[in-house]
Enzyme design. Structure first.
Site: not given
Ligand code: IMP
Ligand code: MG
Length: 178
Positions: A102-103, A106, A155
């Site tokens: 995973e990149d 969040d 972000f």
């Molecule tokens: P989550 O489901 O809230 O954990 O978000 C995960 C996904 O949202 C990641 O795989 C990213 O694609 C995107 N994402 C979350 N934070 C960032 C950020 O700071 N920059 C760009 N994409 C983000």
């Molecule tokens: Mg992602």
């Protein structure tokens, strides 16, 4: 003055230089290489983890299978809640040791959905490898197995990460300027 980039309506400033990212990637690949026994399956999450996945592959020197999964959860700079599956894995992962590359993690919504989806395919194990992690934004109990770097709840873009599809081709990581 820090280097800045303009993407759509927002300005981002340099946050993590490429060399530091590469150190974290190399470190993750080395750690996992040292502990795998059977041929692992690495699942790269599209589109954000493509840079991470390919650099990880360069540093991982044992046999491995690579596959892709794609979920979408972000519109603009905030999460939309339940992530939607756009592309499922195609390899048979039954009985395999699976590592999700995973990149960024969040809120953990995407991660939770990926784990649920993969567990249903009966792998031997599923582990999460997150290059970036925002502990302050995380809402889940699941403990991440590997984290490259923990970062503040701001972000970021670059190295595969986008703001409405722009910024993925930046080699460094940039942070939203307040
Ligand atoms: P989550 O489901 O809230 O954990 O978000 C995960 C996904 O949202 C990641 O795989 C990213 O694609 C995107 N994402 C979350 N934070 C960032 C950020 O700071 N920059 C760009 N994409 C983000
Ligand atoms: Mg992602």
């Amino acid at each position: 003055m820090k280097k800045t980039v303009r993407l759509h309506d927002k300005t981002f400033e340099l946050f993590i230089p490429h060399e530091e990212i590469m150190k974290a990637v190399k470190n993750l690949a080395g750690q996992i290489e040292a502990e795998v026994k059977e041929t692992p399956v690495f699942i790269i999450t599209l589109k954000g983890a493509t840079n991470f996945g390919m650099d990880f592959a360069k540093y991982f020197n044992k046999n491995a299978i690579f596959d892709y999964i794609r979920l979408k959860s972000y519109v603009g700079t905030s999460t939309t809640g339940k992530p939607e599956v756009i592309l499922d894995v195609t390899e048979n992962i039954e009985g395999k040791d699976v590592y999700v590359l995973e990149d960024i993690v969040d809120t953990g919504n995407t991660l939770e959905e990926i784990i649920r989806l993969l567990q249903a395919k009966n792998p031997a194990s599923v582990k999460i490898v997150a290059l970036f992690f925002k502990p302050e934004a995380y809402t889940k109990d699941y403990e991440l197995d590997y984290v490259g770097m923990s970062i503040p709840n701001k972000f970021i873009v670059g190295y595969g990460l986008d703001y409405n599809e722009l910024g993925r081709n930046l080699n460094d990581i940039y942070q939203l300027k307040q």
